[in-house]
Design an enzyme around this catalytic site. Sequence first.
Site, PDB file in Angstrom:
ATOM      1  N   HIS A 165       0.859  -1.186   0.000  1.00  0.00           N
ATOM      2  CA  HIS A 165       0.000   0.000   0.000  1.00  0.00           C
ATOM      3  C   HIS A 165       0.891   1.231   0.000  1.00  0.00           C
ATOM      4  O   HIS A 165       2.051   1.164   0.429  1.00  0.00           O
ATOM      5  CB  HIS A 165      -0.972   0.004   1.191  1.00  0.00           C
ATOM      6  CG  HIS A 165      -0.339  -0.257   2.528  1.00  0.00           C
ATOM      7  ND1 HIS A 165       0.303   0.727   3.264  1.00  0.00           N
ATOM      8  CD2 HIS A 165      -0.260  -1.384   3.274  1.00  0.00           C
ATOM      9  CE1 HIS A 165       0.744   0.216   4.402  1.00  0.00           C
ATOM     10  NE2 HIS A 165       0.423  -1.057   4.428  1.00  0.00           N
ATOM     11  N   HIS A 182       1.719   2.564  10.926  1.00  0.00           N
ATOM     12  CA  HIS A 182       2.220   2.428  12.295  1.00  0.00           C
ATOM     13  C   HIS A 182       2.159   3.766  13.025  1.00  0.00           C
ATOM     14  O   HIS A 182       1.817   3.826  14.212  1.00  0.00           O
ATOM     15  CB  HIS A 182       3.666   1.921  12.285  1.00  0.00           C
ATOM     16  CG  HIS A 182       3.801   0.432  12.287  1.00  0.00           C
ATOM     17  ND1 HIS A 182       3.535  -0.329  11.175  1.00  0.00           N
ATOM     18  CD2 HIS A 182       4.176  -0.448  13.259  1.00  0.00           C
ATOM     19  CE1 HIS A 182       3.747  -1.617  11.458  1.00  0.00           C
ATOM     20  NE2 HIS A 182       4.118  -1.707  12.722  1.00  0.00           N
TER      21      HIS A 182
END
Length: 544
Positions: free
Chosen positions: A426, A433
């Site tokens: 992606h 994160h």
Amino acid sequence: MIDFTRRKKELNNLKDEKKLIIYENDNEEINGNYKPIKSYEIGPLTPRQTNQKAYKIRVDAASFQKNLPLPDHPCNGDEDLYPNKIGNFSKVMPHNELGEVNKGGYSIWIRALTTGNPEMFEDIPLGGVRKFANPQGAYAFDLEGPNSHHLTMPVAPTFSSAWEASEMGEDYWRALTRDIPFADYDTNTLISEAASDMSQFSDYRGPKEDGEVTPGTIFRGNLEGDLIGPYISQFLCLDVPYGSKTLVQHYRTALPGKDYMTSYDEWLNIQNGGVPSELPEYDPQPRYIRDGRDLSEWVHGDFTYQSMLNACLILLGFGKKAMCSENPYICSKTQNGFVTFGSAYVLDLIGKSARIALESAWFQKFLVHRRLRPEAFGGCVQNNLTGATSYPINSEILNCMAVSKVFERYGTYLLPMAYPEGSPTHPSYPAGHAAIAGAGVTMMKAFFNEDYIIPHPLVASADGLSVLPYTGTPLTVLGELNKLASNLSLGRDTAGVHWRSDGIEGLKIGEAVAIGIIHDFMKTYNENFKGFCLTKFDGTTIII
């Protein structure tokens, strides 16, 4: 035995006001009749009043979000500027020998994203076996907190900019220094060379001392607390009270000196979505996180909000003295928080905010920016320096000392990766994160005392086999939560899968999500509660 068919028929025949009857003993039948007793409900509101109150709160929250100004969603323009799409994410689609994406395949991908037609996503051509990571998640939105499409970000650095060059230079240096223990940064020659070289970039936006990158600032974050104490946050170091057991934070790590995707054929195979030719190699000895390679592997195998869960459990283990002073149960003589303002509540909000933050990140990744990953940019550097292309890459990265050192070690100018498969499938901007960390850390700032001093702080030994007492400047909850957020977001840079700006802006997206959720929940409390007070990543203090 109870005749449930008859029971259901009896209940259906009762008038509404009599349906509040319960049966004292479902197993006892007296003279063919059940013995009913009345059910009483106490409290300041009737069920109907509670229902109306909840409805009004939901409507008010929805109206508040709806009436906020609609933001613009600017992008850096690289997709229109370069017909060969060198500035944009195209991993797993077919590429030519230069690593340039097939234009027809890219057009199909853009049409699918533009229409949102689920069937059209099935027509996107793939170059190998790997698939896109949930592009339709970009259309998801939640009913708590801000709509995923209602948050915005600044434009990402452009392909040809000195800013992008500096972030790529940092990723090269992170790759070269993965095996140097954080404890040795002050004395290591290669770290000193990296700091000096990074100081030459004209638009590097990492922390500096007196205008220079130093061993004390290199690879760290820009948040309050990031430059104080050990590189690794206490929340990635201290033992975790995990229910009836204690989790010691030593983890599986990767073997030193082992990097991936340093040959051109393997790099191109991975860009096409092929299976890596190598498997990861792990150290059989678990270790505390003591260097960049350990941190890279931690953010490789963690589950969605693992770090946030661990940090919250550590904070809860400190007891009431670590809770924020606004908590209505801090001074209560008769009550403790649990379902509200206690462990059950804050743990739930951390998990909830993590997923909602990802929705906002996915919208930005797929529908706005589609920024390329550093590994793809490394292929462009390779092609330029070997004369195969003349892409408009800023000369500061082409002349970077780290790029020359990579060539000396591997024979190519490609970015050495910590993972055999390279980045996820992606786009890069913002970092997932970081979005999760921004949301979780913000939730913890709201519920815990930011000024609380971490008791008995530790630092990993240079070999990672033990932890040692840390005796330097006291470490606060605020500083160590900020440092945790930076560790998680910038640790992905150390692996080679993200840029610094991905993490910086991802944290802000997550923070905005958490603040929005807290705002929506504020009117649902019965307690005497004046509001949450927390310090944002930009250093400002807000009250919600």
